[in-house]
Write an enzyme that holds these catalytic residues in place. Structure first.
Site, mmCIF file in Angstrom:
data_model
loop_
_atom_site.group_PDB
_atom_site.id
_atom_site.type_symbol
_atom_site.label_atom_id
_atom_site.label_comp_id
_atom_site.label_asym_id
_atom_site.label_seq_id
_atom_site.Cartn_x
_atom_site.Cartn_y
_atom_site.Cartn_z
ATOM 1 N N LYS A 15 42.776 47.266 83.111
ATOM 2 C CA LYS A 15 41.971 46.169 83.518
ATOM 3 C C LYS A 15 41.945 46.238 85.029
ATOM 4 O O LYS A 15 42.569 47.177 85.904
ATOM 5 C CB LYS A 15 42.972 44.749 83.304
ATOM 6 C CG LYS A 15 43.198 44.422 81.829
ATOM 7 C CD LYS A 15 43.697 43.097 81.679
ATOM 8 C CE LYS A 15 43.720 42.777 79.915
ATOM 9 N NZ LYS A 15 44.523 41.541 79.698
ATOM 10 N N TYR A 55 36.375 38.638 73.813
ATOM 11 C CA TYR A 55 37.426 37.807 73.837
ATOM 12 C C TYR A 55 36.889 36.417 73.183
ATOM 13 O O TYR A 55 37.210 35.377 73.707
ATOM 14 C CB TYR A 55 37.815 37.184 75.365
ATOM 15 C CG TYR A 55 38.881 38.083 76.059
ATOM 16 C CD1 TYR A 55 40.032 38.231 75.472
ATOM 17 C CD2 TYR A 55 38.588 38.554 77.225
ATOM 18 C CE1 TYR A 55 40.863 39.248 76.008
ATOM 19 C CE2 TYR A 55 39.378 39.510 77.954
ATOM 20 C CZ TYR A 55 40.437 39.744 77.324
ATOM 21 O OH TYR A 55 41.628 40.461 78.028
ATOM 22 N N ASN A 122 47.731 41.293 84.091
ATOM 23 C CA ASN A 122 48.710 42.225 83.069
ATOM 24 C C ASN A 122 48.216 43.299 82.876
ATOM 25 O O ASN A 122 48.799 44.176 81.944
ATOM 26 C CB ASN A 122 49.144 41.319 81.821
ATOM 27 C CG ASN A 122 47.868 40.922 81.001
ATOM 28 O OD1 ASN A 122 46.755 41.413 81.486
ATOM 29 N ND2 ASN A 122 48.092 40.032 79.972
ATOM 30 N N HIS A 125 44.881 45.947 78.183
ATOM 31 C CA HIS A 125 44.595 45.289 76.875
ATOM 32 C C HIS A 125 44.690 46.425 75.873
ATOM 33 O O HIS A 125 44.437 47.576 76.060
ATOM 34 C CB HIS A 125 43.396 44.670 76.871
ATOM 35 C CG HIS A 125 42.619 44.620 75.430
ATOM 36 N ND1 HIS A 125 43.105 43.402 74.922
ATOM 37 C CD2 HIS A 125 42.072 45.161 74.586
ATOM 38 C CE1 HIS A 125 42.760 43.260 73.445
ATOM 39 N NE2 HIS A 125 41.903 44.474 73.389
ATOM 40 N N GLU A 136 36.658 45.665 68.298
ATOM 41 C CA GLU A 136 36.563 45.914 69.898
ATOM 42 C C GLU A 136 35.984 47.408 70.061
ATOM 43 O O GLU A 136 34.974 47.186 71.106
ATOM 44 C CB GLU A 136 37.896 45.775 70.362
ATOM 45 C CG GLU A 136 38.327 44.046 70.264
ATOM 46 C CD GLU A 136 39.754 44.160 70.624
ATOM 47 O OE1 GLU A 136 40.417 45.201 71.108
ATOM 48 O OE2 GLU A 136 40.226 42.838 70.273
#
Ligand code: RTP
Ligand code: MG
Length: 146
Positions: A15, A55, A122, A125, A136
C-alpha cells in the site's frame, strides 16, 4: 480443512504508506523468504474505479471514503505470489488489520504504525481466500486472464 496440496495464488498490494516508507523490498523479502514465488509485479497509482472493484465488499461502509483517499495517495506495488497454501501463509505473515495490536513478528506488527489518517494504514493487502485471490488477480492483472 484447508487443502495441503497443490499450488495456490494470492494477490498482494504493497500500500502507499509502505511504498512511501521504502518498505516494498522488506515486505516482499519476507514473503519470498517464506518460500513463495513472485510470478507477477507492477507499480501503479490505483484509480477509484479499480478500488471500487477490489473493495466491492466495503464500498458502502463508512470508512470506505478514507480507504479511497489512502489508496489513491501514491503508488502501490501489486504482486501475485504462488505456493502451497499461500493465502493462509501470507495472511499469517501480514498479521491482522490493526497494526497496533498485530503481533510482533508479523509485517503489520513489526512495521505498521497506525497513527495516520485517513484510514487504518496497514502497509499491505493480501487476498483472504482462494476465491478472493482469483477475483482480485483478474482486477489487477487482467493480462493474466486465461
Ligand atoms: P486488506 O483487505 O486491505 O488486506 O485488509 P484486511 O483484510 O485486514 O481488512 P478488511 O476488513 O478487508 O479492510 C480493508 C481495508 O480497509 C481499511 N479499513 N479501515 N474501520 C476502519 O477505519 C477500517 N476498516 C478497514 C484498512 O486499510 C483495511 O486494510
Ligand atoms: Mg480484506
Amino acid at each position: 480443512m484447508a487443502s495441503t496440496s497443490g499450488t495456490g495464488r494470492i494477490l498482494i498490494l504493497i500500500k502507499p504508506d509502505a511504498v512511501e516508507r521504502r518498505l516494498t523490498g522488506e515486505i516482499l523479502r519476507r514473503i519470498e523468504a517464506k518460500g513463495y514465488a513472485l510470478t507477477a509485479l507492477k507499480v501503479l497509482t490505483p484509480t477509484e474505479k479499480i478500488l471500487a472493484q477490489h473493495y466491492a465488499e466495503h464500498v458502502d461502509k463508512p470508512f470506505y471514503p478514507g480507504v479511497v483517499e489512502y489508496m489513491t495517495s501514491g503508488n502501490v506495488v501489486a504482486a501475485v505470489a504462488e505456493g502451497q497454501r499461500v493465502v493462509e501463509g501470507v495472511r499469517s505473515l501480514m498479521g491482522p488489520t490493526d497494526p497496533t495490536t498485530a503481533a510482533p513478528g508479523t509485517i503489520r506488527g513489526d512495521l505498521g504504525r497506525d497513527w495516520g489518517t485517513p484510514a487504518i494504514l496497514n502497509l499491505v493487502h493480501g487476498s483472504d481466500s482462494d476465491e478472493s485471490a482469483a477475483r482480485e488477480i483478474a482486477i489487477w492483472f487482467p493480462e493474466l486472464a486465461d
